[in-house]
Design a protein around this motif. Structure first.
Motif, mmCIF file in Angstrom:
data_model
loop_
_atom_site.group_PDB
_atom_site.id
_atom_site.type_symbol
_atom_site.label_atom_id
_atom_site.label_comp_id
_atom_site.label_asym_id
_atom_site.label_seq_id
_atom_site.Cartn_x
_atom_site.Cartn_y
_atom_site.Cartn_z
ATOM 1 N N SER A 1 47.401 -10.346 -72.710
ATOM 2 C CA SER A 1 45.982 -10.011 -72.790
ATOM 3 C C SER A 1 45.433 -10.297 -74.188
ATOM 4 N N HIS B 1 47.480 -4.837 -67.521
ATOM 5 C CA HIS B 1 46.296 -5.698 -67.640
ATOM 6 C C HIS B 1 46.677 -6.985 -68.370
ATOM 7 N N THR C 1 44.401 -9.983 -68.051
ATOM 8 C CA THR C 1 43.287 -10.931 -67.961
ATOM 9 C C THR C 1 42.410 -10.975 -69.207
ATOM 10 N N THR D 1 38.787 -6.681 -73.027
ATOM 11 C CA THR D 1 37.411 -6.521 -72.561
ATOM 12 C C THR D 1 36.506 -5.847 -73.588
ATOM 13 N N ARG D 2 37.097 -5.066 -74.474
ATOM 14 C CA ARG D 2 36.333 -4.419 -75.543
ATOM 15 C C ARG D 2 37.305 -4.006 -76.639
ATOM 16 N N ARG E 1 37.106 -13.125 -79.813
ATOM 17 C CA ARG E 1 37.241 -13.142 -78.357
ATOM 18 C C ARG E 1 35.899 -13.117 -77.632
ATOM 19 N N VAL F 1 33.916 -10.434 -77.230
ATOM 20 C CA VAL F 1 33.828 -9.221 -76.416
ATOM 21 C C VAL F 1 33.091 -8.139 -77.194
ATOM 22 N N ASP G 1 38.941 -0.602 -68.506
ATOM 23 C CA ASP G 1 40.153 -1.370 -68.283
ATOM 24 C C ASP G 1 40.153 -2.602 -69.183
ATOM 25 N N GLY G 2 41.258 -2.841 -69.856
ATOM 26 C CA GLY G 2 41.378 -3.992 -70.735
ATOM 27 C C GLY G 2 40.957 -3.743 -72.171
ATOM 28 N N GLU G 3 40.548 -2.537 -72.472
ATOM 29 C CA GLU G 3 40.124 -2.201 -73.829
ATOM 30 C C GLU G 3 41.335 -1.993 -74.739
#
Length: 287
Positions: free
Chosen positions: A18, A139, A141, A144-145, A170, A172, A239-241
């Motif tokens: 990620s 995660h 992908t 995300t933040r 990135r 984001v 999710d993804g943070e």
């Protein structure tokens, strides 16, 4: 990244994947083999003539690479070392790595992140950021933040600056999060926090930091509670943070040294946590 052929290793690999997305980074999936003691009578050196061991290690490498999605550069390596932490630190020095990624130890109290012996050693000695994947993390992908958990003590510049650079690279959103007692969460505190962030960010990254901080996707949050743990439970995570925290002010210059605040955060934050060395020099090859 440090890899073991178990859940902890797959969680670390997911986080490393990620982090690598949209960051033009290569994963060096490092398997540490224990260096035999000269007094044990075992064969010395990294490799062994035992076909069973050789086949097992080859299988581990193949399984790890199979988990890396297309489009991400990755390779495996074997290293001999007295312990996993020293082997990973040697790998960082050899490859000029920007971050060490490891998985958390499973904990009977269901803490999101628990510190095992390897993590404990790295979190008190590494010269690059150490990223810890929480138990059950999967995660892959992309980030995300980016959230910087910061305060006003020395060391905030390194956390905020690294977060600004990581989010900008990135593309984001960036969140700057301060956790305070409930009676201090006033509008004046929010304004003061934003000004401190701009000052820290300006020292770190110059005009680019000002541009990032001025974007609509950048937010400053001050969250209060009866204590630190209570404040953390009031924070929303996606999710993804990823969350960035600084080292203790007692840390040797240029090294990670996890403090009591970061350790308390580990027990509550459900996202990967990245601990930044004191006075860390961030740049194009950072987190």
């Amino acid at each position: 990244m440090g890899y073991t052929a178990d859940d902890r290793g797959f969680e670390a690999l997911a986080l490393a994947t990620s982090l690598a997305r949209r960051a033009d980074a290569e994963l060096v999936i490092t398997l540490i083999l224990r260096q035999p003691s000269p007094y044990s009578g075992a064969e010395s050196g990294l490799y062994t003539n035992d076909p069973i061991v050789r086949e097992r290690v080859t299988t581990w490498e193949r399984e790890a690479l199979a988990c890396v999605p297309d489009g991400i550069r990755a390779r495996t390596e074997l290293r001999a070392a007295d312990d996993e932490a020293s082997g990973l630190l040697d790998a960082v020095a050899e490859h000029d790595a920007s971050v060490i990624v490891i998985g958390a130890r499973s904990n009977p109290l269901l803490q999101a992140i628990a510190i095992g012996s390897t993590a404990n050693a790295l979190l008190h000695s590494s010269e690059v950021p150490v990223a810890l994947a929480p138990v059950g993390y999967g995660h892959t992908t992309g980030v995300t933040r980016v959230t910087a958990v910061y305060g006003t003590r020395p060391g905030a510049a390194a956390v905020v600056g690294t977060a600004v650079e990581a989010a900008d690279r990135r593309g984001v959103p960036l969140r700057l999060l301060s956790l305070l007692p409930a009676d201090e969460t006033t509008e004046a505190v929010v304004d003061e926090a934003a000004e401190q962030v701009r000052r820290f960010g300006g020292e770190a990254l110059g005009s680019r930091a000002e541009e990032v901080l001025a974007r609509e996707a950048t937010t400053v949050e001050v969250v209060g509670g009866t204590d630190l743990e209570d404040a953390v439970t009031r924070v929303d995570w996606i999710d993804g943070e990823i969350a960035l925290v600084g080292s203790s002010r007692l840390a040797p210059r240029g090294r990670v040294f996890i403090g009591s605040t970061a350790q308390r955060l580990m027990r509550r934050i459900p996202t990967p946590l990245i601990v930044i060395p004191r006075d860390y020099s961030y740049g194009p090859a950072s987190v």
